[in-house]
Write an enzyme that holds these catalytic residues in place. Structure first.
Site, PDB file in Angstrom:
ATOM      1  N   ARG A 187      10.968  -7.397   0.058  1.00  0.00           N
ATOM      2  CA  ARG A 187      11.530  -6.177  -0.527  1.00  0.00           C
ATOM      3  C   ARG A 187      12.362  -5.413   0.501  1.00  0.00           C
ATOM      4  O   ARG A 187      11.904  -5.140   1.595  1.00  0.00           O
ATOM      5  CB  ARG A 187      10.416  -5.263  -1.046  1.00  0.00           C
ATOM      6  CG  ARG A 187       9.803  -5.745  -2.333  1.00  0.00           C
ATOM      7  CD  ARG A 187      10.727  -5.524  -3.509  1.00  0.00           C
ATOM      8  NE  ARG A 187      10.730  -4.142  -3.932  1.00  0.00           N
ATOM      9  CZ  ARG A 187       9.925  -3.670  -4.884  1.00  0.00           C
ATOM     10  NH1 ARG A 187       9.073  -4.449  -5.502  1.00  0.00           N
ATOM     11  NH2 ARG A 187       9.982  -2.396  -5.209  1.00  0.00           N
TER      12      ARG A 187
ATOM     13  N   HIS B   6       0.051  -0.240 -11.077  1.00  0.00           N
ATOM     14  CA  HIS B   6       0.490  -1.313 -10.182  1.00  0.00           C
ATOM     15  C   HIS B   6       0.068  -2.681 -10.669  1.00  0.00           C
ATOM     16  O   HIS B   6       0.439  -3.692 -10.099  1.00  0.00           O
ATOM     17  CB  HIS B   6      -0.050  -1.078  -8.769  1.00  0.00           C
ATOM     18  CG  HIS B   6       0.361   0.249  -8.211  1.00  0.00           C
ATOM     19  ND1 HIS B   6      -0.383   1.383  -8.391  1.00  0.00           N
ATOM     20  CD2 HIS B   6       1.456   0.614  -7.510  1.00  0.00           C
ATOM     21  CE1 HIS B   6       0.231   2.405  -7.815  1.00  0.00           C
ATOM     22  NE2 HIS B   6       1.354   1.966  -7.276  1.00  0.00           N
TER      23      HIS B   6
END
Ligand code: GLN
Ligand code: ZN
Length: 768
Positions: free
Chosen positions: A530, A709
């Protein structure tokens, strides 16, 4: 004098590593392909550092995921749950490695990843080492040697980099009670000895040990651990020149400790700790060399050569040239790779670009500074080298692109009363209740709804010019309509528009504000594959026109339920951008606050009754040293208050924070005086509420009741139980019901089901 570098970005200048890792995980490329990419990136990085004239070039700064994870693997610190990967030989690398990084849910196994946490005050996240009482270590993975040899073969003057033993322990977590991780030092040091000696055998003469914890507040046992570790290594590894790297802050009261350690060279951060040089020069022992971190490794501005030279010359005079190293302040991991890849004049004007410098350019700066410091350089050459830099510094300092007298006049005229709402919370609450007529335990969400493939597709099509602006707007309208209808059907009390028009909660605002620029390739690793591309704040900030009113009004026109206005707060916008270094962060925060204030005003004028100003980054802005906290919290809270206090008492102000530990900042959270705060609490089973209870937090609060999440849909009972738990701790008239955070990353199916259950849970309790 010599130059060196502490670490280079490993993602590749075009994010090659990200793409290859993800393709590898998806089974689209082979392991060999991935390893080949890694090799190429390393080689490229080494070569460009060599070409920039860097004398000592880091190795082992490369990583397929995270350098702290690499350290754990190198040291054989593999938690027991990963045993299946260790036993099955062929599975060892990279299955083990990526399982530790990302968890493993396949073949009937369900193994959780290592926990991830922020790397000091950067936006990088590392994988937290796990420690047990009887922890053993061993030199299990020898990549560090291979990589060193690989570099040597390429003719690179390589300096292996390792995470230092004390900081490694401090970065981890005890997984059993009754022992302190620092007590593992005795078990760890022999392994470091073996590694250092093996590196020496392989030909390394300098080895960099990173001990960033030396810039933090340390207690006596930890200081003792530093002494023990470095005297052990100096005794057991004779002939190795250890370069002890400290960064992210000044050494301050740990300076005597650092100077007492038997190492060859001490590296200090002179960007963050620019006032520490005199003290360091006064205290550094005669045998020690000093590495001056003068080139900013955390920001993207060109170095001011005159400023750096003043520091370098002072140090050289005090210690003698041969004891001085020149370097970036910290690893360049936190910088984008190469400014020369930027070519879009509309998002990054050439005039701004010329003030900037990315990792590759920064190496060149270190090199030029060495040349400029050389006594052999004649004055004329020196003047030529300096003239260009001076000119650029001057142009920037005086540029009308940066300085907007209107903005400056406005921040200067801010009065104390501009920070305060007109009425006290209790009075506002009564007023708002009479207007909004919301039920007890009102239900809402945090803002974003699923950014589905379709949503991303229209955005990318617009970017590529495949659809018109109108096509795009129509599509976003449709997504918003759907989201409103779904929320009505679910029966939520306070709706949101869904944020479909936003690529990112900071970029969206930055793009509409003056003073911001954007890069195309300015990626920085956040964790694993990421990356983030922070906006660049280069000048005074103002808001030319309303940014969100149109979309909120459109959403409101579709329903009778209240729709929340949705803004990103000033501290978060500041925190997630590259900021200007020519004025204090607090000043920039106030400018952003005033721009957001304008938006709050416009939203209210247009009839919006509830406005949420997200501040998820407020905690991560905390300085590394406790002594600096109060000052930061003071201006951070002020910036938030300035942005919302323009709202009339009847307007309900919400804020949202995630991942927060509130205990030590609860007074400041309360001082923000938001009418409602929504926070993440579900994963900790409401434990995060403790701070609010002990403090008797007076305003309304929405503790998240489900974890966004994970794709798991929590049941009605589960959320009802969490709510009942919260009700035991906080008076029910203060409570709101909401998920932990935005639902951007989820799919619609899960989202709808989970929100239905959430609303049902609230209804059940209302009934009873
Ligand atoms: N309003 C934002 C969202 O829902 C908040 C995101 C965040 O807290 N990071 O996506
Ligand atoms: Zn959040």
């Amino acid at each position: 004098m010599r130059t060196h570098n502490l670490g280079y970005p490993r993602i590749g200048s075009r994010r090659e590593l990200k793409k290859n890792c993800e393709n590898y995980w998806a089974g689209k490329i082979t392991l060999d392909d991935l390893l080949q990419t890694g090799k190429q990136i390393r080689l490229e990085n080494w070569k460009l550092q060599q070409e920039a004239g860097i004398d000592l070039i880091p190795t082992n700064d490369f990583s397929y995921y995270d350098h702290v994870l690499d350290t754990s693997v190198m040291l054989g610190n593999i938690p027991l749950r990963f045993l299946p990967f260790v036993q099955e030989k062929k599975k060892s690398f990279p299955s083990l490695y990526f399982a530790m990084a990302r968890g493993y849910q396949k073949d009937g196994m369900d193994i959780t990843a290592l926990e991830m946490t922020k790397w000091f005050d950067t936006n990088y996240h590392y994988l937290v080492p796990e420690f047990h009482r009887k922890q053993e270590f061993g030199f299990v993975c020898t990549n560090i040697i291979d990589e060193f040899l690989e570099a040597r073969q390429q003719g690179i003057n390589a300096k292996p980099v390792l995470f230092g033993p004390v900081s490694y322990l401090l970065s981890g977590k005890e997984k059993e009670s009754g022992f302190n991780k620092i007590s593992l030092l005795g078990a760890l040091l022999p392994v470091y000895k073996e590694i250092l000696n093996s590196l020496q055998k392989a030909g390394a003469s300098y080895i960099q040990l990173d001990e960033p914890f030396l810039t933090l507040d340390l207690d006596e046992p930890v200081k003792q651990a530093f002494r023990e570790a470095y005297s052990y290594l100096s005794n057991e590894c004779p002939g190795i020149n250890v370069l002890l790297a400290t960064y992210f802050e000044a050494l301050n009261n740990n300076l005597p400790l650092a100077c007492s350690l038997p190492v060859h060279t001490l590296h200090i951060d002179l960007v963050r700790g620019n006032r520490q040089l005199d003290d360091v020069l006064a205290q550094i022992p005669e045998h020690m060399s000093l590495s001056l971190g003068v080139v900013d490794g955390r920001n993207i501005w060109k170095n001011n050569y005159d400023d750096s030279l003043r520091l370098i010359n002072k140090a050289a005079q005090a210690l003698g040239e041969e004891r001085i190293w020149i370097a970036p302040s910290c690893s360049l991991l936190h910088c984008p790779c190469d400014l020369e890849l930027e070519s879009d004049e509309t998002t990054l004007p050439g005039k701004v670009k010329q003030w900037m410098s990315f990792a590759k350019q920064k190496l060149n700066e270190a090199s030029v500074l060495k040349t400029l410091s050389s006594p052999q350089l004649d004055e004329k050459e020196k003047e030529i080298l300096l003239a260009e830099n001076r000119e650029m510094i001057w142009v920037r300092a005086t540029s009308s692109l940066i300085h907007d007298p209107k903005v400056q006049a406005r921040t200067a005229s801010v009065q104390d009363r501009d920070f305060e709402r007109e009425l006290l919370f209790a009075e506002r609450k009564t007023l708002q209740a009479s207007l909004l007529k919301l039920p007890m335990l009102s239900t809402t969400t945090i803002g974003s709804f699923p950014q589905t493939k379709e949503v991303r597709e229209v955005r990318s099509k617009l970017k590529k010019g495949l659809i018109t602006q109108k096509d795009y707007t129509d599509a976003i309208k449709t997504f918003t309509e759907e989201a409103i209808h779904i929320q009505e059907e679910i029966g939520l009390d306070v709706l949101v528009h869904g944020e479909f028009e936003r690529n990112d909660m900071v970029e969206y605002f930055g793009e509409q504000l003056n003073g911001f620029a954007f890069t195309q390739n300015g990626w920085v690793q956040s964790y694993g594959s990421r990356c983030v591309k922070p906006p660049v704040i280069y000048g005074d900030i103002s808001r030319p026109e309303a940014m969100t009113v149109h979309w909120i009004n459109y959403a409101q026109s579709l329903t009778n339920k209240p729709v929340k206005g949705m803004l990103t707060g000033p501290v978060t916008i500041l925190q997630w951008s590259f900021v200007r270094n020519d004025q204090p962060r607090s000043e920039t925060a106030m400018q952003i606050a005033l721009a957001i204030r304008d938006e709050v005003f416009d939203l209210e004028q247009s009839g919006v009754q509830i406005i949420q100003v997200d501040e998820p980054a407020i905690r991560e802005g905390l300085p590394l040293r406790k002594t600096d906290w109060a000052e930061y919290l003071d201006w951070a809270v002020k910036a938030f208050k300035l942005s919302v206090a323009v709202a009339q008492p009847k307007t309900q102000i919400h804020t949202h924070m995630c991942y927060s530990e509130f205990n030590d900042i609860i007074t400041s959270i309360a001082a923000m005086d938001a009418d409602v705060i929504t926070i993440e609490t579900s994963r900790s089973q409401m434990e995060l509420l403790d701070a609010f209870i002990t403090y008797k937090y007076p305003n309304d609060i929405g503790p998240g009741v489900y974890d966004i999440h994970s794709p798991r849909v929590p049941s009605v009972t589960e959320m009802e139980n969490l709510l009942r738990k919260a009700m035991k701790l906080i008076p029910v008239r203060q409570l709101w019901v909401n998920p932990d955070c935005g639902l951007k990353t989820r799919s619609w199916d899960e989202t709808i089901q989970a929100l239905k259950n959430m609303v049902q849970a609230a209804k059940n309790i209302r009934k009873s």
